[in-house]
Scaffold this motif. Structure first.
Motif, PDB file in Angstrom:
ATOM      1  N   PRO A  65      51.431  93.307  68.519  1.00  0.00           N
ATOM      2  CA  PRO A  65      52.491  92.951  67.572  1.00  0.00           C
ATOM      3  C   PRO A  65      53.437  94.088  67.174  1.00  0.00           C
ATOM      4  O   PRO A  65      54.536  93.823  66.704  1.00  0.00           O
ATOM      5  N   TYR A  66      53.021  95.342  67.387  1.00  0.00           N
ATOM      6  CA  TYR A  66      53.838  96.465  66.923  1.00  0.00           C
ATOM      7  C   TYR A  66      54.046  97.506  68.016  1.00  0.00           C
ATOM      8  O   TYR A  66      53.192  97.715  68.863  1.00  0.00           O
ATOM      9  N   ALA A  67      55.179  98.168  67.929  1.00  0.00           N
ATOM     10  CA  ALA A  67      55.415  99.408  68.663  1.00  0.00           C
ATOM     11  C   ALA A  67      55.415 100.496  67.594  1.00  0.00           C
ATOM     12  O   ALA A  67      56.016 100.320  66.524  1.00  0.00           O
ATOM     13  N   ASP A 107      53.508 104.282  71.122  1.00  0.00           N
ATOM     14  CA  ASP A 107      52.518 103.274  71.482  1.00  0.00           C
ATOM     15  C   ASP A 107      53.234 101.935  71.556  1.00  0.00           C
ATOM     16  O   ASP A 107      53.719 101.419  70.552  1.00  0.00           O
ATOM     17  N   MET A 108      53.327 101.406  72.769  1.00  0.00           N
ATOM     18  CA  MET A 108      54.019 100.136  72.971  1.00  0.00           C
ATOM     19  C   MET A 108      53.263  99.340  74.019  1.00  0.00           C
ATOM     20  O   MET A 108      52.872  99.894  75.055  1.00  0.00           O
ATOM     21  N   GLY A 125      50.329  98.422  73.960  1.00  0.00           N
ATOM     22  CA  GLY A 125      48.979  98.949  74.116  1.00  0.00           C
ATOM     23  C   GLY A 125      48.878 100.215  74.939  1.00  0.00           C
ATOM     24  O   GLY A 125      47.780 100.684  75.236  1.00  0.00           O
ATOM     25  N   VAL A 126      50.017 100.799  75.300  1.00  0.00           N
ATOM     26  CA  VAL A 126      50.026 102.020  76.110  1.00  0.00           C
ATOM     27  C   VAL A 126      50.625 103.150  75.281  1.00  0.00           C
ATOM     28  O   VAL A 126      51.763 103.069  74.832  1.00  0.00           O
ATOM     29  N   GLU A 127      49.825 104.193  75.046  1.00  0.00           N
ATOM     30  CA  GLU A 127      50.292 105.373  74.307  1.00  0.00           C
ATOM     31  C   GLU A 127      50.774 106.422  75.295  1.00  0.00           C
ATOM     32  O   GLU A 127      50.046 106.815  76.201  1.00  0.00           O
ATOM     33  N   LEU A 128      52.029 106.874  75.080  1.00  0.00           N
ATOM     34  CA  LEU A 128      52.592 107.902  75.955  1.00  0.00           C
ATOM     35  C   LEU A 128      53.246 108.995  75.127  1.00  0.00           C
ATOM     36  O   LEU A 128      53.895 108.703  74.113  1.00  0.00           O
ATOM     37  N   PRO A 129      53.102 110.252  75.559  1.00  0.00           N
ATOM     38  CA  PRO A 129      53.804 111.325  74.861  1.00  0.00           C
ATOM     39  C   PRO A 129      55.308 111.179  75.065  1.00  0.00           C
ATOM     40  O   PRO A 129      55.755 110.777  76.147  1.00  0.00           O
ATOM     41  N   ARG A 130      56.068 111.466  74.020  1.00  0.00           N
ATOM     42  CA  ARG A 130      57.535 111.362  74.101  1.00  0.00           C
ATOM     43  C   ARG A 130      58.167 112.585  73.466  1.00  0.00           C
ATOM     44  O   ARG A 130      57.690 113.090  72.447  1.00  0.00           O
ATOM     45  N   THR A 131      59.250 113.024  74.053  1.00  0.00           N
ATOM     46  CA  THR A 131      60.119 114.036  73.462  1.00  0.00           C
ATOM     47  C   THR A 131      61.475 113.372  73.316  1.00  0.00           C
ATOM     48  O   THR A 131      62.072 112.949  74.316  1.00  0.00           O
TER      49      THR A 131
END
Length: 180
Positions: free
Chosen positions: A88-90, A117-118, A120-126
């Motif tokens: 339901p959330y990002a 986290d979108m 169900g997949v968490e990714l590092p972001r800059t």
């Protein structure tokens, strides 16, 4: 998910209310451009939280809150792509890398480093953006791309030419100090 966001909010507020800012106005848009069709949606109900003392930032955006021009597109977005009942959330939790004097009105180029986290997949972001300090208000703006496949969002082969591989996200918020 609620527990994670509450933990973030508590951590952000631990250093005192005077440095905590909450988004009074927030607009998140995404845009997918292809030869066949452009798709865009806007979310204006999200309330990000920012700790000016530590640079910590957190946001939790409801996928159902994205409004489309077409109810058909909105239904497909929620049911077939982001699966908003299941995810339901990002969320984004990060930190502004640069030291900023929030007592001084000015415009600052910033880099926020964190985790998106979108689906169900968490990714590092800059994420590069701008912070404007103006008379006690903090305004944040950023524009970045999300690769749909990186978040395991599947596009049916029938629609593959209607959805771009990279979706452009634009973020704008005006934040005021949290009142006790």
């Amino acid at each position: 998910m609620k527990k994670i966001f509450l933990t973030c909010l508590i951590a952000l507020t631990a250093s005192g209310y005077s440095q905590i800012y909450v988004g009074e106005k927030c607009k998140i848009t995404f845009f997918s451009e292809t030869k066949l069709e452009n798709i865009d949606a806007t979310n204006t109900v999200t309330k990000p939280v920012f700790n000016a003392k530590t640079g910590d930032f957190a946001i939790k955006a409801s996928q159902n809150a994205f409004a489309f021009k077409s109810s058909f597109m909105q239904e497909h977005y929620n049911e077939n792509y982001v699966e908003s009942e299941k995810f339901p959330y990002a969320t984004f939790k990060g930190k502004v890398k640069e030291a900023i004097d929030f007592t001084k009105d000015d415009i600052y180029d910033v880099t926020m480093i964190g985790t998106l986290d979108m689906h169900g997949v968490e990714l590092p972001r800059t994420i590069k953006g701008t912070i404007i300090v103006n008379n006690g208000t903090i305004i944040m703006d950023a524009k970045f791309d999300i690769k749909v496949a990186e978040h395991k969002i599947k596009v049916p082969s029938l629609y593959v030419e209607k959805i771009a591989e990279n979706v452009q996200v634009t973020f704008h918020t005006e934040m005021k100090p949290l009142k006790k």
